[in-house]
Design an enzyme around this catalytic site. Structure first.
Site, PDB file in Angstrom:
ATOM      1  N   ARG A  11      -3.838  -1.957  13.567  1.00 28.64           N
ATOM      2  CA  ARG A  11      -5.309  -1.977  13.561  1.00 28.64           C
ATOM      3  C   ARG A  11      -5.760  -3.362  14.001  1.00 28.64           C
ATOM      4  O   ARG A  11      -5.774  -4.305  13.201  1.00 28.64           O
ATOM      5  CB  ARG A  11      -5.858  -1.624  12.171  1.00 28.64           C
ATOM      6  CG  ARG A  11      -5.541  -0.186  11.765  1.00 28.64           C
ATOM      7  CD  ARG A  11      -6.219   0.186  10.451  1.00 28.64           C
ATOM      8  NE  ARG A  11      -5.901   1.567  10.104  1.00 28.64           N
ATOM      9  CZ  ARG A  11      -4.904   1.937   9.317  1.00 28.64           C
ATOM     10  NH1 ARG A  11      -4.114   1.014   8.786  1.00 28.64           N
ATOM     11  NH2 ARG A  11      -4.675   3.203   9.046  1.00 28.64           N
ATOM     12  N   HIS A  26      -5.533 -10.790  14.133  1.00 22.84           N
ATOM     13  CA  HIS A  26      -4.284 -10.071  14.362  1.00 22.84           C
ATOM     14  C   HIS A  26      -3.788 -10.300  15.775  1.00 22.84           C
ATOM     15  O   HIS A  26      -4.515 -10.714  16.665  1.00 22.84           O
ATOM     16  CB  HIS A  26      -4.486  -8.566  14.157  1.00 22.84           C
ATOM     17  CG  HIS A  26      -4.994  -8.221  12.798  1.00 22.84           C
ATOM     18  ND1 HIS A  26      -5.481  -6.973  12.491  1.00 22.84           N
ATOM     19  CD2 HIS A  26      -5.098  -8.946  11.657  1.00 22.84           C
ATOM     20  CE1 HIS A  26      -5.854  -6.958  11.224  1.00 22.84           C
ATOM     21  NE2 HIS A  26      -5.650  -8.127  10.712  1.00 22.84           N
ATOM     22  N   TYR A  72       1.125  -4.882  13.283  1.00 24.78           N
ATOM     23  CA  TYR A  72       0.054  -4.118  12.645  1.00 24.78           C
ATOM     24  C   TYR A  72      -0.791  -3.400  13.694  1.00 24.78           C
ATOM     25  O   TYR A  72      -1.172  -3.979  14.710  1.00 24.78           O
ATOM     26  CB  TYR A  72      -0.818  -5.046  11.801  1.00 24.78           C
ATOM     27  CG  TYR A  72      -1.759  -4.308  10.896  1.00 24.78           C
ATOM     28  CD1 TYR A  72      -1.282  -3.357  10.000  1.00 24.78           C
ATOM     29  CD2 TYR A  72      -3.118  -4.574  10.918  1.00 24.78           C
ATOM     30  CE1 TYR A  72      -2.137  -2.678   9.148  1.00 24.78           C
ATOM     31  CE2 TYR A  72      -3.989  -3.898  10.065  1.00 24.78           C
ATOM     32  CZ  TYR A  72      -3.490  -2.955   9.187  1.00 24.78           C
ATOM     33  OH  TYR A  72      -4.344  -2.272   8.353  1.00 24.78           O
ATOM     34  N   ASP A  76      -6.326  -6.323   6.749  1.00 27.46           N
ATOM     35  CA  ASP A  76      -7.636  -5.972   7.289  1.00 27.46           C
ATOM     36  C   ASP A  76      -8.603  -5.821   6.117  1.00 27.46           C
ATOM     37  O   ASP A  76      -8.257  -6.101   4.975  1.00 27.46           O
ATOM     38  CB  ASP A  76      -7.575  -4.689   8.125  1.00 27.46           C
ATOM     39  CG  ASP A  76      -7.037  -3.491   7.349  1.00 27.46           C
ATOM     40  OD1 ASP A  76      -6.916  -3.583   6.106  1.00 27.46           O
ATOM     41  OD2 ASP A  76      -6.728  -2.461   7.969  1.00 27.46           O
ATOM     42  N   GLU A  83      -9.888  -3.191   4.612  1.00 27.32           N
ATOM     43  CA  GLU A  83      -9.485  -2.214   3.594  1.00 27.32           C
ATOM     44  C   GLU A  83      -8.362  -2.785   2.735  1.00 27.32           C
ATOM     45  O   GLU A  83      -8.364  -2.634   1.508  1.00 27.32           O
ATOM     46  CB  GLU A  83      -9.040  -0.911   4.258  1.00 27.32           C
ATOM     47  CG  GLU A  83     -10.130  -0.171   4.997  1.00 27.32           C
ATOM     48  CD  GLU A  83     -11.244   0.327   4.096  1.00 27.32           C
ATOM     49  OE1 GLU A  83     -10.958   0.720   2.954  1.00 27.32           O
ATOM     50  OE2 GLU A  83     -12.405   0.302   4.537  1.00 27.32           O
ATOM     51  N   ASP A 138      -2.407  -4.393   3.474  1.00 26.60           N
ATOM     52  CA  ASP A 138      -2.595  -4.556   4.913  1.00 26.60           C
ATOM     53  C   ASP A 138      -3.585  -5.684   5.239  1.00 26.60           C
ATOM     54  O   ASP A 138      -4.546  -5.917   4.505  1.00 26.60           O
ATOM     55  CB  ASP A 138      -3.110  -3.251   5.530  1.00 26.60           C
ATOM     56  CG  ASP A 138      -2.030  -2.182   5.585  1.00 26.60           C
ATOM     57  OD1 ASP A 138      -0.857  -2.526   5.379  1.00 26.60           O
ATOM     58  OD2 ASP A 138      -2.366  -1.006   5.822  1.00 26.60           O
ATOM     59  N   GLU A 155       0.796  -1.226   0.000  1.00 22.34           N
ATOM     60  CA  GLU A 155       0.000   0.000   0.000  1.00 22.34           C
ATOM     61  C   GLU A 155       0.827   1.275   0.000  1.00 22.34           C
ATOM     62  O   GLU A 155       0.451   2.260  -0.607  1.00 22.34           O
ATOM     63  CB  GLU A 155      -0.944   0.012   1.208  1.00 22.34           C
ATOM     64  CG  GLU A 155      -2.084  -0.977   1.063  1.00 22.34           C
ATOM     65  CD  GLU A 155      -3.054  -0.902   2.206  1.00 22.34           C
ATOM     66  OE1 GLU A 155      -3.486   0.211   2.553  1.00 22.34           O
ATOM     67  OE2 GLU A 155      -3.397  -1.946   2.764  1.00 22.34           O
TER      68      GLU A 155
END
Length: 786
Positions: free
Chosen positions: A334, A380, A332, A121, A123, A119, A46
């Site tokens: 989030r 996670h 990570y 997640d 998104e 990433d 990203e």
């Protein structure tokens, strides 16, 4: 008309030419350093920072490219959702991302394989899905939760398929937000003013702030009294408070009641009637998840949620550590889960055993469970250092102040989470004095445990615990204490406190509103839109924010409420888990929402948003007819009902903004200039108007990167969209869509950079001269660490 079109076309060509000329150097530099994917495995991530770090850990057979956030999204100027055809979304390439997408497509064609390492997640999964859809190859997904050589190499060896359920959950959220924003926001434009926005989650967060403010306004303080006895025993002074009256909780509403207690116990001995002693243990808090990191960074460091996530993103993606190169320092950021990998637990236990006394290492590892309802990011780990032996002091010289302070906080919390509990001796001493019981409580720390490294920060309104108590003397039943004074104290009940960033995040998390990864953007939107302000680091709704809340809740009470918003988050989780279909969730939401939209009466909405009772009762000043409220292109206004015979109109509640003096001088007549506020914002105008009608845009303090002679200023297209161009136009035709600021580029030294914001990276800068991208540190509040 033909002339206008020709002029517009010429300007566009000139603008393209200018942009090309201004950016040649940066593009040449980027292309020369750009890795070729021919015959290699292409890895798509990203952010450029993440790409640099990962490139270091992979062999020469890999080429890494960055999407720089999302590449495709719903269109800006239309709904982009076919509600009559299963809510089919229409995706388009985001403005300015065409070249980025084209470069990835070219690289994919010449690559042996494509690995999507966005990433881990929703998104990130959606970005990977969009890339795979565009390159049209059998791309595979790779997941890693920390950017370390081991994690990356392990992920590359075990590629996966794209998780379509996770993509569906993200797509459902995006469409939900688009339906609400696109359909509800125009109601605000028509009833309040243009440019406002309503958000599915942001409006509920705003509602919490507004309702808390209303509670404070409605609060009526009540008087009550407490009694304290100032005692001494064994050469130690301590305090005992009135605890019971005839076996009941004391209720002393007036000074008279309090004085009666004081008079009754005056001269009476305070003899210990009972003593309770016990050891209490305070276990360490779990390592950070996203929400607790944002809360603690707010309380301890004074960071906003956005500032916290920006620094965390940098630490995750990789920071240059001298000869080591770029290194990902944390996992990570989030996550909803406090889970920690066994290998990380083994490493931190070894570190504690090596650097601390044996009593600080528990016999077994500490394990922590997720809170009820925290399901979205449970795959996670918690937020922790990727290498616990890399202490904050070891990397301080390589980090910015924000990065260091946040890394130190994460490191300390993680290490402390695997330490032994703190131990306290607590005492409760009761004194029976006639029908009253006075109680003294105290605690003495006998082992600091994890507090040797870390102690959580508290806000003023948070409850006092046994750790906060002062020590009391060691007394036994029958011992007598000397009485120095028995004092009545007047108090008044207090309203609930306004939300701080920390307490608002805690409230959102507790109510199940939004997700930790969205809190920063929710709070930023409320502030950027002018719906709230900060006073002493507490949220206060503005008049605009209260109006928006009132209008939205009155028309959509079943949409903008805590329970419904929490339910939607749960259903999004169920989509990710495969328990619900995304289209059925959208259909269940949209049917009642569309019905509520159809029933909206614009005039009634305007009357709800504004106090127009007196105005509508007045006669038209031009024809004597009746006045009414209407909505037009620029928002609500008052108009005569005799239109078109009478064309009287008046803007509704549009207060004139006073002119602001400046040091600028009119270029045509030499008179002073002032800052005026018009339909499209602020501009400079001559004080001799109407004799002199000279106006010009306000300079932004950034010189033009093309000609070097003019300044950049904000301007408007014919459709009202802002852009930024040279004040020497048409002599110099440089322009950009992004707001420039006087930031110094660390690469070429040019003063002037575009201010950009993406979902994945947050806010950053791009140099106007060389296109180098960098971040700028925010000012740190004048506050010491706890």
């Amino acid at each position: 008309m033909a002339k206008t079109t020709k002029k517009k076309t010429t300007k566009r060509k000139a603008t393209r030419k200018t942009t090309k000329g201004a950016k040649t150097a940066g593009r040449n530099r980027a292309s020369s350093a750009e890795p070729s994917a021919k015959g290699k495995t292409l890895v798509v991530v990203e952010s450029p920072a993440k790409a640099r770090t990962i490139s270091k850990y992979l062999k020469s057979g890999y080429a890494v490219k960055a999407t720089v956030g999302h590449l495709r999204d719903l269109p800006q100027r239309e709904l982009g959702v076919d509600v009559d055809n299963g809510f089919e979304p229409k995706y388009v390439t985001i403005r300015g991302k065409g070249k980025q997408l084209a470069a990835i497509k070219r690289a994919a064609k010449s690559a042996n394989a494509v690995l999507l390492a966005t990433d881990p997640d929703r998104e990130g999964e959606a970005i990977a899905w969009h890339v795979a859809d565009q390159i049209g190859s059998s791309a595979q997904r790779v997941l890693f939760h920390e950017i370390t050589p081991t994690a990356i190499q392990e992920a590359v060896r075990k590629p996966l398929a794209i998780d379509r359920q996770k993509v569906d959950a993200q797509q459902a959220r995006r469409i939900l937000d688009r339906l609400v924003g696109y359909k509800a926001s125009p109601l605000l434009w028509r009833s309040v003013k243009r440019g406002l926005s309503a958000g599915r989650v942001q409006t509920v967060a705003l509602r919490l702030i507004v309702e808390r403010e209303q509670q404070i306004r409605d609060f009526k303080p009540e008087e009550y009294w407490s009694i304290e006895a100032d005692l001494e025993a064994k050469q130690k002074r301590f305090t005992a408070k009135l605890h019971k009256v005839d076996g009941q909780k004391p209720h002393l509403p007036s000074e008279k009641d309090a004085k009666a207690v004081v008079d009754t116990v005056a001269g009476e001995p305070f003899i210990v009637s009972s003593v309770q002693r016990r050891q209490r243990r305070r276990k360490p808090s779990p390592p950070f998840i996203t929400s607790t990191l944002q809360q603690e960074a707010s309380k301890r460091l004074g960071f906003s949620a956005r500032r916290t996530m920006r620094a965390a993103q940098d630490l995750y993606e990789g920071v240059e550590l001298g000869s080591e190169g770029a290194v990902g320092l944390i996992t990570y950021m989030r996550t909803d889960s406090p889970r920690v990998a066994e290998v990380a637990i083994d490493a931190v236990r070894e570190f504690i055993g090596t650097h601390y006394d044996a009593k600080y290492l528990p016999a077994k590892p500490n394990h922590y469970g997720s809170k009820k309802g925290a399901r979205a990011q449970e795959a996670h780990e918690a937020i922790r250092p990727t290498d616990v032996t890399r202490r904050p002091a070891d990397v301080k010289t390589y980090l910015s102040q924000d990065q260091f302070r946040l890394y130190q906080l994460i490191w300390q919390r993680f290490v402390a989470s695997q330490m032994t509990p703190a131990v306290y001796d607590t005492s409760t001493i009761d004194f029976d004095v006639k029908q009253y019981v006075f109680r003294a409580t105290g605690s003495v720390p006998i082992f600091d445990g994890f507090h040797v490294l870390y102690t959580e920060t508290k806000e003023a309104e948070e409850e006092t615990t046994f750790e906060d108590l002062s020590p009391v003397p060691v007394l036994d039943k029958g011992d007598e204490a000397d009485v120095h004074a028995v004092t009545p104290n007047q108090h008044f009940t207090e309203p609930p406190p306004r939300f701080s960033e920390a307490s608002l995040v805690k409230e959102l998390e507790g109510d199940g509103i939004g997700r930790p990864s969205t809190y920063a953007s929710i709070i930023s939107t409320l502030r950027d839109r002018g719906y709230v302000t900060m006073e002493r680091r507490r949220f206060m709704p503005t008049e605009l924010g209260e109006t928006v809340t009132r209008v939205m809740i009155s028309r959509f009470p079943d949409v903008f409420n805590v329970e419904f918003t929490s339910l939607m988050e749960t259903e999004l989780d169920k989509i990710e888990e495969g328990e619900l279909g995304w289209q059925s969730v959208l259909q269940d939401f949209y049917a009642p929402f569309a019905k509520a939209l159809e029933s909206v009466d614009t005039a009634a909405l305007i009357r709800e948003a504004h106090d127009v009772g007196d105005i509508e009762n007045e006669p038209c000043p031009e024809c004597g007819g009746k006045l009414t409220v209407k909505s037009g292109r620029f928002g609500p206004f008052i108009a005569c009902t005799n239109y078109p015979e009478c064309r009287y109109t008046k803007p509704l509640n549009r207060d004139k903004v006073p002119d602001k003096p400046t040091d600028e001088v009119c270029q045509e007549c030499g008179a002073p200039m002032v800052i005026k506020t018009g339909r499209y914002g602020e501009f400079l105008a001559c004080t001799k108007y109407p004799e002199c009608k000279h106006t010009r845009p306000i300079p932004l303090g950034v010189s033009c990167p093309k000609c070097g002679k003019g300044d950049l200023s904000e301007r408007r297209t014919r459709r009202g969209r802002s852009f930024y161009g040279c004040t020497r136009y048409p002599e110099c035709d440089f322009s950009t869509w992004y707001r420039p600021g006087p930031d110094t580029c660390p690469s070429c030294g040019h003063v002037g950079a575009e201010r950009r914001v993406t979902k994945s990276r947050g806010e950053y800068r791009r140099c106007l001269k060389c296109e180098h991208e960098f971040t700028v540190e925010e000012e740190t509040p004048a506050q010491t660490d706890a």
